[in-house]
Design a protein around this motif. Structure first.
Motif, PDB file in Angstrom:
ATOM      1  N   LEU A  37     -36.620  18.045  26.045  1.00  0.00           N
ATOM      2  CA  LEU A  37     -36.368  16.448  25.292  1.00  0.00           C
ATOM      3  C   LEU A  37     -35.925  15.632  26.776  1.00  0.00           C
ATOM      4  N   ILE A  38     -34.960  16.420  27.288  1.00  0.00           N
ATOM      5  CA  ILE A  38     -34.509  15.409  28.185  1.00  0.00           C
ATOM      6  C   ILE A  38     -35.648  15.102  29.595  1.00  0.00           C
ATOM      7  N   VAL A  70     -40.416  13.130  19.516  1.00  0.00           N
ATOM      8  CA  VAL A  70     -41.049  14.354  19.400  1.00  0.00           C
ATOM      9  C   VAL A  70     -42.176  13.843  17.662  1.00  0.00           C
ATOM     10  N   GLN A  71     -43.709  14.265  17.860  1.00  0.00           N
ATOM     11  CA  GLN A  71     -43.842  13.911  17.435  1.00  0.00           C
ATOM     12  C   GLN A  71     -45.644  14.826  17.186  1.00  0.00           C
ATOM     13  N   ASP A  77     -39.378  16.894  12.122  1.00  0.00           N
ATOM     14  CA  ASP A  77     -38.302  17.191  10.444  1.00  0.00           C
ATOM     15  C   ASP A  77     -38.201  18.227  10.535  1.00  0.00           C
ATOM     16  N   ARG A  78     -38.535  19.661  10.953  1.00  0.00           N
ATOM     17  CA  ARG A  78     -38.266  20.765  11.437  1.00  0.00           C
ATOM     18  C   ARG A  78     -36.761  20.722  12.073  1.00  0.00           C
ATOM     19  N   GLU A 158     -43.555  25.567  20.602  1.00  0.00           N
ATOM     20  CA  GLU A 158     -44.283  24.379  20.162  1.00  0.00           C
ATOM     21  C   GLU A 158     -44.484  22.944  21.120  1.00  0.00           C
ATOM     22  N   LEU A 159     -43.454  23.026  21.243  1.00  0.00           N
ATOM     23  CA  LEU A 159     -43.131  21.652  21.802  1.00  0.00           C
ATOM     24  C   LEU A 159     -43.088  21.524  23.452  1.00  0.00           C
ATOM     25  N   SER A 160     -43.075  23.147  23.770  1.00  0.00           N
ATOM     26  CA  SER A 160     -43.365  23.196  25.529  1.00  0.00           C
ATOM     27  C   SER A 160     -44.723  23.278  25.934  1.00  0.00           C
TER      28      SER A 160
END
Length: 168
Positions: A37-38, A70-71, A77-78, A158-160
């Motif tokens: 995130l950073i 985050v979208q 929410d998770r 999921e984010l990466s």
């Protein structure tokens, strides 16, 4: 009076050790999400920031950055839900790991053992964490920490857009 813990407490001691190891996995997964995130292209800025703060601040940071960056909303929410669970587990872990364990000399099983939380700046009085000190409550926290580390690894993936665990 303190004395060597007998073999009858091995299961309990194993549970305490498992809790430490599993929560370490939670912390590492949480840090990896914070690094992402950073700066999604370079982990080093996140590592520099996180080296200066404890896990409670990492929770705050991931929650704030996740809520802002985050979208889609269900993933955001998770993240918030995982942070709430992380705070709960961290509190229980600290209660067990930093307790003063009172084991009477005549103790033959866990029913006579007490985990007493010593006074701190936040809680100025002694308090019994778990009057029966049975392995079950600790085991429940061990399982919760393991499950949370898996959830955080999945969120990282999921984010990466990568595999959940880094390659060796």
């Amino acid at each position: 009076m303190a004395h060597r813990v007998s073999d009858s407490f091995d299961e309990h001691l194993h549970a305490l050790g498992s809790l430490v190891v599993n929560f370490n996995s939670v912390e590492h997964a949480l840090q990896r999400i914070a690094w992402l995130l950073i700066n999604p292209r370079d982990n080093r800025p996140g590592q520099i920031v996180l080296n200066a703060i404890g896990v409670a601040r990492v929770e705050d940071l991931v929650e704030a950055l996740g809520s802002h960056l985050v979208q889609p909303v269900p993933v955001r929410d998770r993240i918030v839900s995982a942070i709430t669970e992380c705070r709960r587990i961290r509190t229980q872990r600290n209660d067990y790991v930093h307790a003063m364990w009172r084991v009477p000399n005549d103790a033959t099983d866990l029913s006579a053992v007490e985990a007493v939380k010593v006074p701190t700046r936040k809680t100025p009085d002694y308090r019994v964490v778990d009057a029966t000190a049975s392995a079950e409550p600790i085991s429940a926290v061990v399982r919760a920490a393991f499950e949370l580390s898996e959830q955080l690894e999945q969120l990282f993936a999921e984010l990466s857009g990568s595999s959940p665990r880094p390659e060796a």
